[in-house]
Design a protein around this motif. Structure first.
Motif, mmCIF file in Angstrom:
data_model
loop_
_atom_site.group_PDB
_atom_site.id
_atom_site.type_symbol
_atom_site.label_atom_id
_atom_site.label_comp_id
_atom_site.label_asym_id
_atom_site.label_seq_id
_atom_site.Cartn_x
_atom_site.Cartn_y
_atom_site.Cartn_z
ATOM 1 N N ILE B 994 0.838 -1.203 0.000
ATOM 2 C CA ILE B 994 0.000 0.000 0.000
ATOM 3 C C ILE B 994 0.870 1.249 0.000
ATOM 4 C CG2 ILE B 994 -1.645 1.348 1.373
ATOM 5 C CD1 ILE B 994 -3.252 -0.925 0.892
ATOM 6 N N SER B 995 0.494 2.195 -0.855
ATOM 7 C CA SER B 995 1.190 3.479 -0.864
ATOM 8 C C SER B 995 0.151 4.577 -0.814
ATOM 9 C CB SER B 995 2.051 3.608 -2.122
ATOM 10 O OG SER B 995 2.559 4.915 -2.204
ATOM 11 N N SER B 996 0.015 5.189 0.343
ATOM 12 C CA SER B 996 -0.971 6.260 0.478
ATOM 13 C C SER B 996 -0.555 7.509 -0.265
ATOM 14 C CB SER B 996 -1.177 6.602 1.955
ATOM 15 O OG SER B 996 -1.799 5.533 2.609
ATOM 16 N N ASN B 997 0.725 7.553 -0.639
ATOM 17 C CA ASN B 997 1.220 8.721 -1.358
ATOM 18 C C ASN B 997 1.512 8.393 -2.811
ATOM 19 O OD1 ASN B 997 1.215 10.511 0.945
ATOM 20 N ND2 ASN B 997 2.884 9.239 1.720
ATOM 21 N N GLY B 998 0.881 7.357 -3.325
ATOM 22 C CA GLY B 998 0.997 7.016 -4.739
ATOM 23 C C GLY B 998 2.439 6.831 -5.156
ATOM 24 N N ASN B 999 2.808 7.525 -6.233
ATOM 25 C CA ASN B 999 4.125 7.376 -6.831
ATOM 26 C C ASN B 999 5.162 8.345 -6.280
ATOM 27 O OD1 ASN B 999 4.947 5.511 -9.069
ATOM 28 N ND2 ASN B 999 2.852 5.930 -9.674
ATOM 29 N N SER B 1000 4.821 9.084 -5.234
ATOM 30 C CA SER B 1000 5.737 10.100 -4.727
ATOM 31 C C SER B 1000 7.072 9.491 -4.283
ATOM 32 C CB SER B 1000 5.069 10.801 -3.542
ATOM 33 O OG SER B 1000 6.039 11.310 -2.680
ATOM 34 N N ASN B 1001 8.196 10.113 -4.699
ATOM 35 C CA ASN B 1001 9.513 9.604 -4.322
ATOM 36 C C ASN B 1001 9.828 9.863 -2.858
ATOM 37 O OD1 ASN B 1001 10.034 8.976 -6.991
ATOM 38 N ND2 ASN B 1001 10.927 10.976 -7.401
ATOM 39 N N LEU B 1002 9.370 11.019 -2.366
ATOM 40 C CA LEU B 1002 9.796 11.466 -1.040
ATOM 41 C C LEU B 1002 9.029 10.798 0.085
ATOM 42 C CD1 LEU B 1002 10.299 15.293 -1.587
ATOM 43 C CD2 LEU B 1002 12.025 13.651 -0.898
ATOM 44 N N THR B 1003 7.887 10.189 -0.219
ATOM 45 C CA THR B 1003 7.058 9.652 0.859
ATOM 46 C C THR B 1003 6.575 8.235 0.562
ATOM 47 O OG1 THR B 1003 5.201 10.821 -0.155
ATOM 48 C CG2 THR B 1003 6.230 11.861 1.741
ATOM 49 N N PRO B 1004 7.517 7.312 0.290
ATOM 50 C CA PRO B 1004 7.087 5.927 0.086
ATOM 51 C C PRO B 1004 6.794 5.264 1.424
ATOM 52 C CG PRO B 1004 9.471 6.056 -0.027
ATOM 53 C CD PRO B 1004 8.968 7.472 0.183
ATOM 54 N N GLY B 1005 6.210 4.080 1.363
ATOM 55 C CA GLY B 1005 6.098 3.244 2.558
ATOM 56 C C GLY B 1005 5.135 3.734 3.608
ATOM 57 N N VAL B 1006 4.179 4.553 3.220
ATOM 58 C CA VAL B 1006 3.205 5.016 4.202
ATOM 59 C C VAL B 1006 1.847 4.403 3.869
ATOM 60 C CG1 VAL B 1006 2.024 7.016 5.177
ATOM 61 C CG2 VAL B 1006 4.448 7.167 4.582
ATOM 62 N N ASP B 1007 1.290 3.693 4.831
ATOM 63 C CA ASP B 1007 -0.018 3.055 4.677
ATOM 64 C C ASP B 1007 -0.945 3.754 5.659
ATOM 65 O OD1 ASP B 1007 -2.241 1.433 4.720
ATOM 66 O OD2 ASP B 1007 -1.193 -0.388 5.350
ATOM 67 N N LYS B 1008 -1.671 4.727 5.154
ATOM 68 C CA LYS B 1008 -2.513 5.535 6.050
ATOM 69 C C LYS B 1008 -3.914 5.640 5.462
ATOM 70 C CE LYS B 1008 -2.871 8.494 9.576
ATOM 71 N NZ LYS B 1008 -2.424 8.278 10.943
ATOM 72 N N ASN B 1009 -4.843 4.977 6.089
ATOM 73 C CA ASN B 1009 -6.261 5.104 5.748
ATOM 74 C C ASN B 1009 -6.597 4.735 4.316
ATOM 75 O OD1 ASN B 1009 -6.600 6.020 8.369
ATOM 76 N ND2 ASN B 1009 -6.388 8.164 7.791
ATOM 77 N N SER B 1010 -5.846 3.787 3.746
ATOM 78 C CA SER B 1010 -6.124 3.336 2.382
ATOM 79 C C SER B 1010 -6.999 2.095 2.415
ATOM 80 C CB SER B 1010 -4.818 2.940 1.684
ATOM 81 O OG SER B 1010 -4.277 4.023 1.009
ATOM 82 N N ILE B 1011 -7.797 1.940 1.373
ATOM 83 C CA ILE B 1011 -8.535 0.687 1.254
ATOM 84 C C ILE B 1011 -7.531 -0.417 0.912
ATOM 85 C CG2 ILE B 1011 -10.648 1.843 0.502
ATOM 86 C CD1 ILE B 1011 -10.086 0.633 -2.304
ATOM 87 N N PRO B 1012 -7.861 -1.669 1.237
ATOM 88 C CA PRO B 1012 -6.919 -2.758 0.951
ATOM 89 C C PRO B 1012 -6.959 -3.155 -0.521
ATOM 90 C CG PRO B 1012 -8.899 -3.631 1.979
ATOM 91 C CD PRO B 1012 -9.068 -2.135 1.929
ATOM 92 N N GLN B 1013 -6.284 -4.233 -0.831
ATOM 93 C CA GLN B 1013 -6.330 -4.800 -2.178
ATOM 94 C C GLN B 1013 -7.524 -5.745 -2.270
ATOM 95 O OE1 GLN B 1013 -4.026 -3.608 -4.089
ATOM 96 N NE2 GLN B 1013 -2.051 -3.547 -3.066
ATOM 97 N N GLY B 1014 -7.876 -6.057 -3.506
ATOM 98 C CA GLY B 1014 -8.929 -7.037 -3.717
ATOM 99 C C GLY B 1014 -8.331 -8.363 -4.151
ATOM 100 N N ARG B 1015 -9.101 -9.424 -3.981
ATOM 101 C CA ARG B 1015 -8.731 -10.725 -4.547
ATOM 102 C C ARG B 1015 -9.773 -11.032 -5.607
ATOM 103 N NH1 ARG B 1015 -9.290 -14.652 -0.234
ATOM 104 N NH2 ARG B 1015 -7.173 -14.108 0.389
ATOM 105 N N THR B 1016 -9.310 -11.436 -6.788
ATOM 106 C CA THR B 1016 -10.222 -11.614 -7.908
ATOM 107 C C THR B 1016 -10.196 -13.056 -8.399
ATOM 108 O OG1 THR B 1016 -9.680 -9.358 -8.550
ATOM 109 C CG2 THR B 1016 -10.849 -10.681 -10.165
#
Lengths: 456, 1025
Positions: B994-1016
């Protein structure tokens, strides 16, 4: 197409600095830009007066949301807090705009005539003084603590547009106050007596605006004689009190007029204008915070229950009850939020004057009482101050302080009124009290400044 | 009769009698009849298949099965402005065939690349549909600029990223390409290969080649799948009873700790039950209200064919996918047409066009960059909403408070959060693309070996963002507002290339390429917000409203003008040399810094072709051996701000007066970031190439990093930062790829690919002694990362904690002096909340006490892909893995927050009695700090190592005889597949990717209030006619 053209695209929605002084209109635009700097949401657009009020004891935080001031209310602001940084940054961004205008006018002397140049510089100095006053009252120890010997804030007096000059040491509180007074004196001399419309008189600085602000600044410095001197320039000797020269400031018959129907009367000395295309919405908007979203309700043990504020007082019409909880609705026009935010109102000048009269070296209690009564009776005509409250300077001063809490509720005065007198910030709800010796008494300098300014 | 594959007839095959000109082609059913001498030999040939020579030996009937020319297909590497054979290629690249992604239940092909290409790390930031994945090729190669690779589709570099510019709806334009249309994906990794793209190559280059027609009988293919997706690994929340018990305990603790134990005016409990009409306790499961089982389907139909002179490929696609969150949808309607026509012997025309309409719809998930702290994010609302209040009032209306928030029922507290159900029901957020991607090219080849190509490509993307916020509840309250924004992203590319290939004295092969390229991007956006809806009846911008104000207006342009060249040489297929050069001009840079020179050189030595090697004993085992090395210099100027070098003033309003104000501090000396890469590797084949090894070591030193250098806020520079070329860093690592044909026995076969990448990222300089760059999650909401010299980019940053004090249940923090400080949220007036362990007052923990809490970039990652076949059955099992990094599980702070928020059941283990050892502090009502909800704490930093079963599929090739010859069906495969099947990790949050900051270089590794992944789970079918 030509390679040179496509490699040097010219932005079509912004102006490059070199074209800024091409026309007199663009210079005027920059002057208005300084005021717009004051008006941003994090500054006088809403957040700044709100922080000042909620640090005091009049409001209860309902939702514990740090985005709507919970940290400031709860005195848990630290150097990494958003509110510590945004207040600081907004003030200095505006200061830089004023410095760029002053520098730019000197570098381009022939775009507008000399008289207009002088006026614009006067306006810039007024705005700069207001910014430094805001900064020093939040981030500096009170002037009266040691006559300004405490460390203040860095005094930036030159426009900044390059990566240079990150480092600048803090000036003392006294030095910052001296600069504020100097700017306001200069502004008083350079500003016009009045503008062509009520709107301009309310939203841009004229001579009486500078004088009015000086009464506030000198009051903070405890220099009451000077408050009186300045106040006399804009307050007549006889009732009804009004300004004899310049814009004819005076109280309106009904305080509601100033907050609901007309934002540009002579009572509103300086306000932040709001229009459909330019207003402050969301979590920095006073209407959103106090009324629409009910982030704060009035503290039942605050000024709300004070005997000096009787039920028939028309200032109570600006409160609203929801169950047993009271909310402030001084700012009630939501979506869009069109209530002007007052920065200087004539009743404040009168109360500054009254307090100085009572506290000056030779108190004039009768006059002070008369001025205080004028403010009070405007909203509660049947009220007379009991003799006990007007018979001594101390008692009268206390009554004036109470009156300020009633009259100026929600206009951003409470924190400064406590701090300038070295009074403890009382506890409210779950928030503790803070004494003047505690570090939480003032805002910390933000971390972003500490990390890049090596001379702090 | 001539057949291919599963005995399907192959028409159009050329049959020649060897040594004569006698010949013919096979008919539609693959048969042929001809007369020839019984001793003659027949030569069968067909494009794309290996030629066969079959002696007649007197037979009257001959059956031939043609095999695909795998060597020819597999051994080509698409490089910039051309192709090379794998043999000739001396750089570093990874190739993924389109087949590997075409059946995956993803929105865009890039999501499907996880674990498939060595050196390429793909992270899916969360389960929001069409959210651009976090792609890192050999690590993070910039700090302030984009680390997203350059994506080139059929020769045209296209727009990437979240193009909607909407904070609510994800819109990845790569989702506009139907994965089934992709022939191959080539990832260029080393500078010698990427430097032909000069200034845009710093993050690697992904080259997409779409399918084109093949001569022969028209071939019709249908591919379809349908499936269901569900959220996985959601934490268990407290039910109504547990919620009231915990919260009232917190209220009572607060009362006692603040010295009000005997004060009757302070409440002892604030949370009280509600009952339904039938007398049962109100116990709302907010997950059920917010999440769903999403049903998806995808259908593609393609026709390809042609003659030797004209080849065509036509396809259409319909995809409708639903996400794990209610109202999250993705739909795509696409058509593609590729044609290739040989007009004369010296002129070939190629055209391809792709049009599609893509609609992305999403609620506010709180999961896109900048959104983690919103009051409207579905993920957070599902977690924190009180379970003891209902969704609806008994009369069927929504349960709302007078302050436009979730009604708190009998609880005597207020909420500042919205009721998520009306938000889902009434509000609308969409981003719709009309996207045309097309190229037209003409190839002139007057003499053998010489080719001049002129090509014009367009990437025209029209995006319409629609936002409606109802006046009934939520952010539009009470006026109701609608914002429409139209964005046109126009991108054209004009390329001229001249190539010349020459073989001298049969052993010297020389290739030359020279080119000129001009590309222009024009972006225009305009829109407006209408508010004060005349009636709640109106749900659209076009309804009746009282107010309209302009919104989202922007006008930007950027141009790139380049010349480039390449020289390739090999001697006897033993020694190889490639030299690339590009001179690039980029309009976004400072006046005197717009042009830069880039290039690279690479060489290879095919040891296995040497006689001395062939005669050595090693050659018996190591049948293939090629050594390669490269060096190159590339640039990076992927500025999101195309006017970043200019000082600008913006105009606005002060009330109604026009203003001009300083808006951007520009740096006229802004130039490129420069990366210098070295790459050394070997391609090894073992046991007749049954096992192929690809080993590479690389190092990339990046200098002159463009940094948004912090300026002292007291200077008043807008945004307190200016772009400057300072700083440097490196990425070093090695890659191992193993491809093996493990087993082939009778009907059974097992092919495997294992790849591993180790990458070390380190910042070596920033903008001066002792400088560092702080990264914040969601604008400036929370300081969460730090970039510091000597560490990797964007390391986790926060307050260090040391468990819970068993004496009193208070969280222990460690301040900058290393002292232990404990926090008690409720204290009697005048006392300090922060104390040393001896009880004396301590300064509050603040940013100045923060410490580096762990590296946020994976140190190793890769994939393990297996294909098993038995007869008509095929089984695919693909794992991805990653590790060596840490994740800030910020959602845990939310789950344990002691305001009116609901908690996870972990909180039942809270501290209650002296001496008790637990990691959950004593619950104190209002405590937002002890569990990391207010600022990040080391307690919530967790190791991110994981292994994921990314896909598992089971397919069966239905014998076509079942359908009869008249059906025209030549192949049918049915399959079932599971995507994101399971995760093996110690990470306690929903997903370490999970990356709450998307593709940002400066703020990787933050999992804050994101929805999880799905299983399909999907079921699909591939049919060929």
């Amino acid at each position: 197409c030509d390679e040179k053209d496509i490699m040097n695209p010219v932005p079509q929605t912004s102006l490059q600095g070199t074209f800024l002084f091409d026309t007199p209109e663009r210079v005027l635009g920059q002057v208005n830009g300084m005021y717009a700097g004051l008006k941003v949401g994090n500054f006088f657009g809403g957040r700044f007066p709100m922080l000042s009020d909620i640090r005091g004891e009049e409001f209860i935080n309902r939702l514990q949301n740090v985005f709507t001031g919970y940290d400031a209310w709860n005195h848990t602001i630290n150097s990494g807090s958003n509110d510590a940084l945004t207040t600081w940054s907004s003030a200095y961004a505006t200061i830089n705009l004023t410095n760029l205008v002053i520098d730019g006018l000197a570098a381009h002397p022939n775009v507008v005539d000399a008289a207009t140049t002088a006026q614009y510089v006067g306006e810039a100095k007024f705005v700069r003084a207001l910014c430094y006053f805001s900064l020093i009252s939040f981030y500096g120890q009170p002037y009266v603590k040691n006559q300004g010997a405490s460390p203040g804030v860095p005094l930036r007096m030159k426009g900044e547009a390059s990566p240079a000059n990150n480092n600048l040491a803090r000036s003392t509180v006294a030095q910052v106050y001296a600069q504020i007074i100097k700017d306001l004196d200069d502004a008083e001399a350079a500003l016009p007596l009045k503008y062509s419309s009520d709107l301009l008189n309310t939203t841009r600085a004229h001579r009486n605006t500078a004088i009015a602000l000086k009464t506030r600044v000198y009051l903070n410095m405890g220099q009451f004689d000077k408050v009186v001197t300045e106040a006399k320039k804009v307050v007549s000797d006889a009732t009804p009190y009004k300004a004899a020269t310049g814009v004819a400031h005076q109280l309106q018959a009904d305080i509601n007029t100033v907050f609901t129907s007309s934002y540009t009367t002579t009572e509103s000395i300086f306000s932040m204008p709001m229009t459909e295309l330019d207003n402050i919405s969301g979590q920095s908007s006073l209407g959103y915070e106090y009324n629409l979203n009910q982030e704060y309700n009035l503290n039942a043990t605050g000024i709300l229950g004070n005997a000096q504020w009787r039920t028939g007082d028309s200032r109570r019409t600006m409160l609203r009850a929801s169950g047993t909880t009271m909310y402030l609705m001084k700012y009630r026009k939501a979506n869009p939020y069109l209530d002007y935010v007052p920065v200087i109102r004539y009743s404040e000048v009168l109360l500054n004057y009254a307090e100085a009269l009572a506290r000056q070296s030779t108190p004039d209690l009768a006059k002070a009482t008369a001025v205080l009564t004028a403010v009070h009776q405007r909203s509660d005509s049947g009220y007379t101050f009991p003799a006990a409250t007007t018979s001594s300077a101390t008692a009268l001063t206390n009554a004036i302080w109470v009156e300020r809490r009633i009259e100026l509720l929600g206009e951003g005065f409470r924190s400064n009124d406590l701090l300038r007198n070295m009074l403890p910030i009382p506890s409210k709800g779950t928030a503790p009290s803070i004494t003047s010796s505690q570090p939480e008494y003032i805002f910390p300098i933000p971390n972003a400044e500490i990390s890049s300014n090596k001379e702090l | 009769k001539v057949t291919e594959g599963e005995n399907s007839p192959l028409p159009g095959v050329t049959v020649l009698v060897k040594g004569t000109s006698q010949g013919m082609t096979t008919s539609a059913d693959g048969t042929f009849t001809m007369e020839c001498a019984p001793t003659s030999t027949l030569v069968f040939s067909f494009i794309g298949y290996s030629s066969q020579e079959v002696p007649v030996n007197g037979r009257s009937s001959i059956s031939v099965k043609m095999g695909a020319d795998t060597k020819q297909l597999a051994d080509v590497v698409v490089v910039g402005y051309g192709t090379q054979t794998k043999e000739e290629f001396t750089g570093s690249a990874a190739r993924v065939k389109g087949d590997a992604v075409k059946d995956l239940p993803v929105q865009s092909f890039d999501q499907g690349l996880a674990g498939k290409a060595t050196g390429v790390s793909i992270g899916q930031p969360n389960g929001v549909l069409n959210n651009p994945p976090v792609i890192r090729i050999r690590g993070v190669n910039s700090i302030s600029l984009s680390s997203y690779p350059l994506v080139v589709v059929d020769g045209v570099p296209i727009n990437t990223g979240n193009v909607a510019g909407s904070s609510t709806v994800a819109n990845n334009p790569l989702g506009d390409i139907n994965p089934a249309d992709i022939e191959s994906i080539d990832v260029l990794k080393d500078a010698a290969s990427t430097s032909i793209y000069g200034s845009r190559a710093a993050a690697g280059v992904i080259l997409i080649t779409t399918k084109s027609g093949k001569a022969g009988k028209p071939k019709v293919t249908y591919e379809g799948w349908a499936g269901v997706t569900r959220a996985v690994r959601l934490p268990k929340m407290l039910n109504a009873e547990q919620f009231m018990m915990i919260k009232n305990e917190a209220v009572l603790n607060s009362k006692i700790l603040s010295g009000n134990a005997n004060n009757a005016s302070v409440a002892s409990e604030l949370f009280f039950p509600m009952y339904n009409a039938d007398g049962s306790l109100v116990d709302t499961d907010w997950y059920k209200e917010v999440y769903q089982t999403g049903f998806s389907q995808n259908h593609s139909l393609s026709v390809s064919g042609g003659s030797e002179s004209t080849k065509y490929y036509f396809s259409t696609n319909y995809s409708k996918q639903r996400g794990i969150l209610k109202t999250n949808e993705f739909s795509r309607k696409a058509v593609r047409f590729n044609v290739d026509h040989k007009l004369t012997s010296w002129l070939t025309l190629t055209a391809n066009a792709n049009y599609n309409n893509t609609l992305n719809a999403s609620p506010n998930t709180g999961s896109l960059e900048g959104n983690a702290f919103g009051l409207v994010g579905s993920a957070r609302l599902a977690w924190l909403s009180a379970p003891n209040v209902p969704v609806y009032n008994p009369d069927g209306s929504y349960n709302l408070s007078t302050a436009n928030t979730l009604g708190m029922g009998n609880n005597q507290v207020s909420s500042n959060f919205y009721n998520p159900v009306p938000m889902l029901d009434l509000n609308k957020y969409t981003s719709e693309n009309d996207h045309i991607l097309g190229t037209f090219a003409a190839d002139f080849h007057p003499v053998k070996g010489l080719n001049y190509r002129i090509s014009y490509g367009v990437d025209r993307l029209k995006i319409e963002n629609v936002t409606f916020q109802s006046g009934v509840h939520g952010p539009g309250y009470p006026s109701g507002n609608a914002t429409n924004t139209s964005i046109a992203a126009n991108n054209w590319d004009f390329t001229n290339t001249l190539t010349y290939n020459l073989t001298v004295a049969s052993k010297h092969s020389i290739g030359l390429l020279a080119g000129y390229d001009r590309q222009k991007f024009d972006n225009a956006a305009w829109g407006a917000t209408r508010s004060n809806s005349a009636d709640i009846f109106f749900n659209d911008f076009q309804g009746s409203y009282g107010t309209i104000i302009p919104a989202n207006n922007a006008l930007n342009e950027r141009a790139l003008v380049s010349v480039f060249g390449r020289f390739t040489y090999d001697y006897d297929k033993k020694y190889f040399l490639t030299v690339n050069f590009r001179r690039d001009g980029n309009s976004a840079l400072g006046a005197g810094k717009k042009y830069g020179n880039f290039g690279g050189v690479s060489g290879g030595w095919s040891l296995a072709e040497e006689n001395f090697y062939r005669n050595s004993s090693l050659a018996q085992v190591m049948t293939g051996l090629k050594l390669r090395a490269s060096w190159g210099k590339i640039g990076n100027a992927n500025l999101t701000n195309w006017y970043g070098s200019l000082s600008l003033y913006n105009s606005g309003l002060y009330g109604s007066a026009a203003t001009w104000a300083f808006s951007q501090g520009g740096n006229p000396d802004l130039g490129w970031e420069t990366g210098k890469q070295t790459n050394v590797g070997a391609d090894i084949g073992l046991f007749n190439d049954r096992i192929q090894l690809d080993l590479t070591y690389y190092r990339n030193n990046v200098d002159g990093l463009i940094l948004n250098v912090p300026q002292s806020p007291s200077k008043g520079i807008p945004n307190n930062a200016m772009l400057m070329n300072v700083g440097s860093m490196y990425n070093r690592g090695f890659e191992v790829g193993v491809t093996a044909n493990v087993l082939e026995s009778g009907k059974f076969s097992w092919n495997t690919n294992f790849n591993y990448t180790f990458n070390k990222n380190q910042v070596t300089a920033l903008y001066g002694e002792g400088t560092e760059i702080v990264g914040t999650t969601s604008a400036t909401a929370e300081t969460s990362n730090i970039t510091r010299v000597g560490y990797s980019v964007g390391s986790l940053y926060g307050a260090k904690t040391d468990g819970v004090n068993p004496e009193n249940g208070q969280r222990i923090f460690i301040n900058r002096e290393g002292q232990r400080v404990q926090y008690n949220h409720a204290v009697p007036s005048g006392q300090s909340r922060w104390t040393y362990l001896d009880g004396s007052a301590a300064p509050a923990i603040s940013v100045s006490d923060y410490q580096l809490l762990g590296n946020a970039l994976p140190k190793f990652y890769g994939g393990f892909n297996n294909t098993f076949r038995y007869g008509n059955f095929d089984l695919g099992v693909n794992f991805t893995y990653s590790g060596g990094n840490y994740v800030m599980n910020g959602s845990k702070g939310t789950w344990r927050d002691q305001r009116f928020w609901n908690n996870t059941t972990e909180v039942l283990d809270r501290w209650t009695t002296p001496g008790q050892k637990t990691d959950i502090p004593r619950v104190v009502y209002g405590d937002l700090l002890s569990n990391g909800s207010s600022f990040p704490i080391s307690e919530n930093v967790e190791k991110a190592d994981y292994i994921r079963l990314q896909t598992a599929s089971l397919g069966y090739r239905v014998p076509v005889q079942l359908f009869g010859a008249k059906s025209g069906i030549s192949s049918v495969r049915v399959y079932t597949q599971v995507f994101n099947a399971f995760l093996i990790t110690k990470y306690s949050g929903t997903d370490p990717d999970i990356s709450s900051n998307g593709n940002s270089n400066l703020t990787p590794g933050v999992d804050k209030n994101s929805i999880p992944q799905g299983r399909t789970f999907t079921f699909g079918v591939n049919v060929g006619f």
